[in-house]
Design a protein around this motif. Structure first.
Motif, PDB file in Angstrom:
ATOM      1  N   SER A  95       0.819  -1.206   0.000  1.00  0.00           N
ATOM      2  CA  SER A  95       0.000   0.000   0.000  1.00  0.00           C
ATOM      3  C   SER A  95       0.859   1.265   0.000  1.00  0.00           C
ATOM      4  CB  SER A  95      -0.923  -0.004   1.222  1.00  0.00           C
ATOM      5  OG  SER A  95      -1.640   1.203   1.303  1.00  0.00           O
ATOM      6  N   ALA A  96       1.903   1.287   0.804  1.00  0.00           N
ATOM      7  CA  ALA A  96       2.764   2.467   0.876  1.00  0.00           C
ATOM      8  C   ALA A  96       3.430   2.744  -0.465  1.00  0.00           C
ATOM      9  CB  ALA A  96       3.826   2.280   1.968  1.00  0.00           C
ATOM     10  N   VAL A  97       3.915   1.701  -1.111  1.00  0.00           N
ATOM     11  CA  VAL A  97       4.619   1.869  -2.391  1.00  0.00           C
ATOM     12  C   VAL A  97       3.636   2.169  -3.518  1.00  0.00           C
ATOM     13  CG1 VAL A  97       6.108   0.762  -4.095  1.00  0.00           C
ATOM     14  CG2 VAL A  97       6.540   0.417  -1.658  1.00  0.00           C
ATOM     15  N   LEU A  98       2.591   1.373  -3.644  1.00  0.00           N
ATOM     16  CA  LEU A  98       1.693   1.552  -4.782  1.00  0.00           C
ATOM     17  C   LEU A  98       0.876   2.837  -4.691  1.00  0.00           C
ATOM     18  CD1 LEU A  98       0.502  -2.068  -5.656  1.00  0.00           C
ATOM     19  CD2 LEU A  98       2.403  -0.729  -6.593  1.00  0.00           C
ATOM     20  N   SER A  99       0.552   3.312  -3.508  1.00  0.00           N
ATOM     21  CA  SER A  99      -0.149   4.601  -3.416  1.00  0.00           C
ATOM     22  C   SER A  99       0.786   5.735  -3.828  1.00  0.00           C
ATOM     23  CB  SER A  99      -0.716   4.829  -2.018  1.00  0.00           C
ATOM     24  OG  SER A  99       0.308   4.973  -1.056  1.00  0.00           O
ATOM     25  N   THR A 100       2.077   5.594  -3.543  1.00  0.00           N
ATOM     26  CA  THR A 100       3.058   6.580  -3.994  1.00  0.00           C
ATOM     27  C   THR A 100       3.169   6.537  -5.518  1.00  0.00           C
ATOM     28  OG1 THR A 100       4.266   6.438  -1.904  1.00  0.00           O
ATOM     29  CG2 THR A 100       5.468   7.337  -3.799  1.00  0.00           C
ATOM     30  N   VAL A 101       3.196   5.332  -6.079  1.00  0.00           N
ATOM     31  CA  VAL A 101       3.220   5.181  -7.539  1.00  0.00           C
ATOM     32  C   VAL A 101       1.984   5.836  -8.146  1.00  0.00           C
ATOM     33  CG1 VAL A 101       3.026   3.500  -9.423  1.00  0.00           C
ATOM     34  CG2 VAL A 101       4.678   3.131  -7.580  1.00  0.00           C
ATOM     35  N   ALA A 102       0.812   5.589  -7.575  1.00  0.00           N
ATOM     36  CA  ALA A 102      -0.434   6.154  -8.109  1.00  0.00           C
ATOM     37  C   ALA A 102      -0.369   7.676  -8.142  1.00  0.00           C
ATOM     38  CB  ALA A 102      -1.625   5.686  -7.274  1.00  0.00           C
ATOM     39  N   ASP A 103       0.156   8.280  -7.101  1.00  0.00           N
ATOM     40  CA  ASP A 103       0.281   9.735  -7.078  1.00  0.00           C
ATOM     41  C   ASP A 103       1.271  10.226  -8.130  1.00  0.00           C
ATOM     42  OD1 ASP A 103      -1.547   9.929  -5.030  1.00  0.00           O
ATOM     43  OD2 ASP A 103      -0.061  10.312  -3.468  1.00  0.00           O
ATOM     44  N   ALA A 104       2.326   9.458  -8.362  1.00  0.00           N
ATOM     45  CA  ALA A 104       3.372   9.867  -9.300  1.00  0.00           C
ATOM     46  C   ALA A 104       2.909   9.777 -10.755  1.00  0.00           C
ATOM     47  CB  ALA A 104       4.623   9.012  -9.106  1.00  0.00           C
ATOM     48  N   VAL A 105       2.024   8.843 -11.066  1.00  0.00           N
ATOM     49  CA  VAL A 105       1.670   8.613 -12.469  1.00  0.00           C
ATOM     50  C   VAL A 105       0.412   9.333 -12.925  1.00  0.00           C
ATOM     51  CG1 VAL A 105       2.837   6.387 -12.489  1.00  0.00           C
ATOM     52  CG2 VAL A 105       0.375   6.469 -12.090  1.00  0.00           C
ATOM     53  N   GLY A 106      -0.465   9.673 -12.027  1.00  0.00           N
ATOM     54  CA  GLY A 106      -1.710  10.318 -12.425  1.00  0.00           C
ATOM     55  C   GLY A 106      -2.762   9.310 -12.853  1.00  0.00           C
ATOM     56  N   ASP A 107      -3.977   9.809 -13.011  1.00  0.00           N
ATOM     57  CA  ASP A 107      -5.128   8.936 -13.250  1.00  0.00           C
ATOM     58  C   ASP A 107      -5.101   8.232 -14.604  1.00  0.00           C
ATOM     59  OD1 ASP A 107      -6.143   9.523 -10.749  1.00  0.00           O
ATOM     60  OD2 ASP A 107      -7.480  11.108 -11.488  1.00  0.00           O
ATOM     61  N   ASP A 108      -4.650   8.923 -15.653  1.00  0.00           N
ATOM     62  CA  ASP A 108      -4.672   8.303 -16.984  1.00  0.00           C
ATOM     63  C   ASP A 108      -3.764   7.081 -17.055  1.00  0.00           C
ATOM     64  OD1 ASP A 108      -6.507  10.149 -17.888  1.00  0.00           O
ATOM     65  OD2 ASP A 108      -5.019  11.423 -18.873  1.00  0.00           O
ATOM     66  N   LEU A 109      -2.498   7.246 -16.649  1.00  0.00           N
ATOM     67  CA  LEU A 109      -1.570   6.120 -16.688  1.00  0.00           C
ATOM     68  C   LEU A 109      -1.977   5.051 -15.686  1.00  0.00           C
ATOM     69  CD1 LEU A 109       0.855   4.666 -17.797  1.00  0.00           C
ATOM     70  CD2 LEU A 109       2.318   6.071 -16.326  1.00  0.00           C
ATOM     71  N   LEU A 110      -2.465   5.468 -14.528  1.00  0.00           N
ATOM     72  CA  LEU A 110      -2.916   4.469 -13.547  1.00  0.00           C
ATOM     73  C   LEU A 110      -4.034   3.624 -14.139  1.00  0.00           C
ATOM     74  CD1 LEU A 110      -2.751   3.168 -10.773  1.00  0.00           C
ATOM     75  CD2 LEU A 110      -4.369   4.910  -9.962  1.00  0.00           C
ATOM     76  N   GLY A 111      -4.941   4.234 -14.867  1.00  0.00           N
ATOM     77  CA  GLY A 111      -6.006   3.474 -15.522  1.00  0.00           C
ATOM     78  C   GLY A 111      -5.455   2.443 -16.488  1.00  0.00           C
ATOM     79  N   GLN A 112      -4.425   2.805 -17.237  1.00  0.00           N
ATOM     80  CA  GLN A 112      -3.800   1.861 -18.171  1.00  0.00           C
ATOM     81  C   GLN A 112      -3.095   0.734 -17.418  1.00  0.00           C
ATOM     82  OE1 GLN A 112      -1.475   3.803 -21.312  1.00  0.00           O
ATOM     83  NE2 GLN A 112      -2.606   5.678 -20.842  1.00  0.00           N
ATOM     84  N   ILE A 113      -2.454   1.082 -16.311  1.00  0.00           N
ATOM     85  CA  ILE A 113      -1.788   0.069 -15.481  1.00  0.00           C
ATOM     86  C   ILE A 113      -2.822  -0.932 -14.962  1.00  0.00           C
ATOM     87  CG2 ILE A 113      -0.602  -0.297 -13.271  1.00  0.00           C
ATOM     88  CD1 ILE A 113       0.840   2.432 -13.827  1.00  0.00           C
ATOM     89  N   LEU A 114      -3.924  -0.408 -14.435  1.00  0.00           N
ATOM     90  CA  LEU A 114      -4.948  -1.283 -13.860  1.00  0.00           C
ATOM     91  C   LEU A 114      -5.571  -2.204 -14.905  1.00  0.00           C
ATOM     92  CD1 LEU A 114      -6.645   1.183 -11.354  1.00  0.00           C
ATOM     93  CD2 LEU A 114      -5.161  -0.773 -10.808  1.00  0.00           C
ATOM     94  N   LEU A 115      -5.616  -1.762 -16.162  1.00  0.00           N
ATOM     95  CA  LEU A 115      -6.150  -2.624 -17.222  1.00  0.00           C
ATOM     96  C   LEU A 115      -5.269  -3.852 -17.453  1.00  0.00           C
ATOM     97  CD1 LEU A 115      -7.385  -0.033 -19.879  1.00  0.00           C
ATOM     98  CD2 LEU A 115      -8.787  -1.544 -18.441  1.00  0.00           C
ATOM     99  N   GLN A 116      -3.983  -3.758 -17.122  1.00  0.00           N
ATOM    100  CA  GLN A 116      -3.077  -4.895 -17.309  1.00  0.00           C
ATOM    101  C   GLN A 116      -3.033  -5.821 -16.092  1.00  0.00           C
ATOM    102  OE1 GLN A 116       0.846  -4.055 -18.766  1.00  0.00           O
ATOM    103  NE2 GLN A 116       0.102  -2.905 -20.515  1.00  0.00           N
ATOM    104  N   LEU A 117      -3.678  -5.431 -15.023  1.00  0.00           N
ATOM    105  CA  LEU A 117      -3.619  -6.210 -13.778  1.00  0.00           C
ATOM    106  C   LEU A 117      -4.954  -6.897 -13.506  1.00  0.00           C
ATOM    107  CD1 LEU A 117      -1.819  -3.502 -11.618  1.00  0.00           C
ATOM    108  CD2 LEU A 117      -0.796  -5.574 -12.583  1.00  0.00           C
ATOM    109  N   PRO A 118      -4.913  -8.027 -12.785  1.00  0.00           N
ATOM    110  CA  PRO A 118      -6.177  -8.663 -12.391  1.00  0.00           C
ATOM    111  C   PRO A 118      -7.021  -7.709 -11.541  1.00  0.00           C
ATOM    112  CG  PRO A 118      -4.326 -10.145 -12.020  1.00  0.00           C
ATOM    113  CD  PRO A 118      -3.747  -8.799 -12.351  1.00  0.00           C
TER     114      PRO A 118
END
Length: 131
Positions: A95-118
């Protein structure tokens, strides 16, 4: 925008309530190595471009995974790679790492990341998606 090494670790350390930067770095290395095994192509490259160089290299040279891990198995795998970790502490690390990643990438890229994950990874990133 790429986060600097110190800033990334400061965010992870604060969110993970780690006593020192070494704990934040250890969690970051393991979580990003596991995440990199789940991402491919341009999405992984775009994420790497927004991370500090050392973490980008870890993401681009990931641990190997035979199949995509469910969020629960991702947390268990994190626990297995961090000496002395339990599933509870690993969930905190993720949670600590991935929430930091989410803040760093923004909503658009995070949406693309989530599409590749279960399904269910949105919660690990601290960004619950509407169902």
């Amino acid at each position: 925008m790429t986060l600097r090494w110190e800033a990334f670790l400061d965010y992870v350390q604060e969110r993970g309530k780690y006593d020192n930067r070494q704990e934040a770095e250890r969690a970051s290395r393991v979580v990003l190595a596991l995440l990199g095994a789940h991402l491919v192509g341009e999405v992984r490259a775009q994420l790497a471009a927004r991370l500090p160089e050392d973490f980008a290299l870890i993401l681009l040279n990931p641990l190997h995974s035979a199949e995509p891990l469910s969020p629960e198995r991702f947390v268990r795998a994190t626990a297995a790679w961090i000496e002395g970790a339990t599933e509870q502490t690993a969930a905190w690390d993720v949670s600590a790492v991935l929430s930091t990643v989410a803040d760093a990438v923004g909503d658009d890229l995070l949406g693309q990341i989530l599409l590749q994950l279960p399904g269910g990874y949105d919660l690990l990133f601290g960004r619950p998606q509407p169902t």
